[in-house]
Design an enzyme around this catalytic site. Structure first.
Site, PDB file in Angstrom:
ATOM      1  N   ASN A 186       0.817  15.392  34.369  1.00 46.12           N
ATOM      2  CA  ASN A 186      -0.076  16.551  34.492  1.00 46.12           C
ATOM      3  C   ASN A 186       0.332  17.725  33.610  1.00 46.12           C
ATOM      4  O   ASN A 186       0.063  18.873  33.924  1.00 46.12           O
ATOM      5  CB  ASN A 186      -0.171  17.028  35.953  1.00 46.12           C
ATOM      6  CG  ASN A 186      -0.742  15.957  36.856  1.00 46.12           C
ATOM      7  OD1 ASN A 186      -1.636  15.212  36.427  1.00 46.12           O
ATOM      8  ND2 ASN A 186      -0.231  15.840  38.058  1.00 46.12           N
ATOM      9  N   ARG A 187       1.012  17.425  32.532  1.00 42.86           N
ATOM     10  CA  ARG A 187       1.461  18.459  31.578  1.00 42.86           C
ATOM     11  C   ARG A 187       2.451  19.455  32.202  1.00 42.86           C
ATOM     12  O   ARG A 187       2.631  20.560  31.709  1.00 42.86           O
ATOM     13  CB  ARG A 187       0.275  19.239  30.977  1.00 42.86           C
ATOM     14  CG  ARG A 187      -0.748  18.358  30.228  1.00 42.86           C
ATOM     15  CD  ARG A 187      -0.092  17.476  29.200  1.00 42.86           C
ATOM     16  NE  ARG A 187      -1.036  16.894  28.267  1.00 42.86           N
ATOM     17  CZ  ARG A 187      -1.211  15.577  28.077  1.00 42.86           C
ATOM     18  NH1 ARG A 187      -0.533  14.684  28.798  1.00 42.86           N
ATOM     19  NH2 ARG A 187      -2.043  15.134  27.160  1.00 42.86           N
TER      20      ARG A 187
END
Ligand SMILES: Cc1cc2nc3c(=O)[nH]c(=O)nc-3n(C[C@H](O)[C@H](O)[C@H](O)COP(=O)(O)O)c2cc1C
Length: 206
Positions: A186-187
């Site tokens: 999710n970065r």
């Protein structure tokens, strides 16, 4: 293109860097080598010239320890002129295959003539001749003119060892900042920065 960064069982923590940045760098480098991706010692080198204009290019890391990161080049090249005018630089090792990068930046100095000579002796003869033939970063009429320059130096050093060109040698970037980055789900990536003089590892927001 949208790559997922969640497949790595390893999850970098600041504590992993408590023993210093060099052992972790070496472990990551070994992993980058193991992927088989070409030239894992390639790093993007940023310099800033006397007018404040930045420039980047790829060079090969030819030495790394607590003192810093070493690369070799022509001392008359654009990068060398920039470094001579503004003796700082930054490098990034972009290990895309393992979703990681390491960044080092700091003051730049020339390595000693002895250190350059030791590395020069390891280089293949063709690369040694190529270094003599190239007035790096200066214009040339064409490939034929380069071939002529190469043939000239080949003839000049025939039957003899090729000495280190006066305008060729190494630079060392002494780490002021070292940063490890690992891509995560999710970065929400891992970033750990170490800053001189104590190099205490600090987690940064991604
Ligand atoms: C994979 C790769 C490795 C390179 N390694 C070096 C190197 O170790 N030293 C070097 O002077 N140039 C190297 N080059 C060439 C530089 O990127 C650059 O074109 C050259 O040094 C001239 O840069 P300058 O005009 O900014 O000084 C390499 C290029 C690539 C793509």
């Amino acid at each position: 293109m949208r790559e997922k960064y969640d497949g790595d069982a390893f999850d970098l923590q600041p504590e992993d860097l408590a023993g210093g940045w060099v052992p972790v760098f070496r472990a990551w480098f070994a992993e980058a080598v193991a992927t088989g991706a070409p030239e894992p010692n390639a790093m993007v080198l940023a310099t800033v010239d006397e007018a404040g204009m930045p420039a980047t290019r790829t060079v090969l890391c030819k030495g790394l320890d607590e003192r810093g990161v070493v690369f070799y080049t022509n001392y008359g090249s654009d990068k060398a002129r920039a470094v001579d005018a503004n003796p700082v630089a930054a490098v990034t090792f972009p290990w895309i295959a393992i979703h990681r990068q390491v960044h080092v930046r700091g003051a730049v100095t020339r390595v000693t003539a002895e250190e350059t000579a030791a590395y020069w002796a390891e280089r293949p003869r063709g690369s040694q001749l190529g270094a003599w033939a190239s007035d790096q970063s200066r214009p040339v009429a064409g490939r034929a003119a380069m071939a002529e320059r190469f043939a000239e130096v080949e003839a000049r050093f025939e039957g003899a060892d090729v000495p280190v060109p006066p305008e060729w040698g190494g630079y060392r970037i002494a780490p002021e900042v070292v940063e490890f980055w690992q891509g995560r789900e999710n970065r929400v990536h891992n970033r750990v920065r170490l800053t001189a003089p104590d190099f205490r590892p600090v987690r940064l927001q991604p």
